[in-house]
Each structure stands twice: as C-alpha cells, then as structure tokens.
Design a protein around this motif. Structure first.
Motif, mmCIF file in Angstrom:
data_model
loop_
_atom_site.group_PDB
_atom_site.id
_atom_site.type_symbol
_atom_site.label_atom_id
_atom_site.label_comp_id
_atom_site.label_asym_id
_atom_site.label_seq_id
_atom_site.Cartn_x
_atom_site.Cartn_y
_atom_site.Cartn_z
ATOM 1 N N UNK A 128 -25.944 43.190 130.117
ATOM 2 C CA UNK A 128 -26.852 43.546 131.194
ATOM 3 C C UNK A 128 -27.295 45.001 131.009
ATOM 4 N N UNK A 129 -28.575 45.223 131.108
ATOM 5 C CA UNK A 129 -29.126 46.556 130.897
ATOM 6 C C UNK A 129 -29.167 47.345 132.206
ATOM 7 N N UNK A 130 -29.043 48.647 132.065
ATOM 8 C CA UNK A 130 -29.123 49.522 133.229
ATOM 9 C C UNK A 130 -30.589 49.747 133.603
ATOM 10 N N UNK A 131 -30.816 50.309 134.787
ATOM 11 C CA UNK A 131 -32.180 50.638 135.208
ATOM 12 C C UNK A 131 -32.820 51.619 134.238
ATOM 13 N N UNK A 132 -32.037 52.549 133.741
ATOM 14 C CA UNK A 132 -32.532 53.552 132.801
ATOM 15 C C UNK A 132 -33.014 52.891 131.509
ATOM 16 N N UNK A 133 -32.231 51.974 130.969
ATOM 17 C CA UNK A 133 -32.607 51.273 129.744
ATOM 18 C C UNK A 133 -33.841 50.406 129.942
ATOM 19 N N UNK A 134 -33.908 49.710 131.079
ATOM 20 C CA UNK A 134 -35.090 48.892 131.363
ATOM 21 C C UNK A 134 -36.336 49.750 131.535
ATOM 22 N N UNK A 156 -40.817 51.968 138.756
ATOM 23 C CA UNK A 156 -41.029 51.241 140.013
ATOM 24 C C UNK A 156 -39.790 50.417 140.380
ATOM 25 N N UNK A 157 -39.288 50.622 141.575
ATOM 26 C CA UNK A 157 -38.134 49.884 142.067
ATOM 27 C C UNK A 157 -36.797 50.419 141.590
ATOM 28 N N UNK A 158 -36.810 51.552 140.901
ATOM 29 C CA UNK A 158 -35.579 52.140 140.377
ATOM 30 C C UNK A 158 -35.424 53.547 140.928
ATOM 31 N N UNK A 159 -34.210 54.030 141.000
ATOM 32 C CA UNK A 159 -33.963 55.391 141.494
ATOM 33 C C UNK A 159 -33.956 56.355 140.315
ATOM 34 N N UNK A 160 -35.092 56.562 139.708
ATOM 35 C CA UNK A 160 -35.227 57.459 138.569
ATOM 36 C C UNK A 160 -36.322 58.473 138.857
ATOM 37 N N UNK A 161 -36.256 59.604 138.181
ATOM 38 C CA UNK A 161 -37.329 60.597 138.261
ATOM 39 C C UNK A 161 -37.765 60.934 136.838
ATOM 40 N N UNK A 162 -38.970 61.449 136.732
ATOM 41 C CA UNK A 162 -39.558 61.769 135.436
ATOM 42 C C UNK A 162 -39.470 63.263 135.173
#
Length: 109
Positions: free
Chosen positions: A1-7, A62-68
């Motif tokens: 299973x991939x993480x949000x970061x990998x996806x 989109x839909x993930x708790x990430x920042x650029x």
C-alpha cells in the motif's frame, strides 16, 4: 500500500509527462533532494511553466494533507530546473498541556 506522499509524486509525474507544454520531463534526486528537469516548447514562458507546475501539484495533492515546496534553480535555453518537494505535516508526539485542538490525547491509536 502506497502512502499519500508516494501517490502524490506518481500523480505529479504523470501530469507533467503528459502535459503538452513539455517535450521532456525528467525527475532526478541529487544529494537526496528531488529536482525536475523540464524541456519546454519554444513559445512557453517561465511564468507559464510555474503555473503548470503549481496546477499539476495541486491536482496531485488533492485530498491529501501535503504542501508544496517549489523553487526555481536555473535554466539553459528551453531546459528549466526546479526543486519540487511535497512536504508531509508533522504530527505531535506528546501533550504539551496547552489544550491544542490536535492534541495527541484526542487521537485513536
């Protein structure tokens, strides 16, 4: 299973490689930092490239708790280099006693 970061990285890579503004897209890691090497079409400005990068990153996040975190590095004619990172927010590991909304006491194990 991939993480949000990998996806997010996969989606971002797919978005850029299939975008009509770029002839070639290459991702490299130099000293552990991710860089994107973009060969742009002749009539594309640097501002258009940055907008395309930000829109593609927004779709990937989109839909993930990430920042650029994106920064321009250099260019040579039609080749542009950017450092692009998706940052994962840090989670609290202990209760500091300040009654924070995201206190570790309120999370399920």
């Amino acid at each position: 299973m991939k993480t949000d970061h990998e996806r997010a990285i996969e989606i971002f890579h797919h978005e850029l490689t299939n975008h009509p503004n770029f002839k070639q897209v290459e991702f490299k890691k130099v000293t552990g930092l991710p860089f994107v090497y973009l060969t742009a079409e002749e009539d594309i400005s640097q501002k258009d490239i940055e907008v395309t990068l930000k829109v593609s990153a927004a779709r990937a996040m989109r839909g993930k708790r990430l920042t650029l975190a994106m920064s321009y590095v250099r260019n040579d004619q039609a080749l542009y280099v950017y450092r692009v990172r998706f940052l994962v927010p840090q989670r609290k590991m202990f209760c500091c006693g300040n009654l924070c909304d995201d206190c570790i006491r309120f999370t399920q194990p």
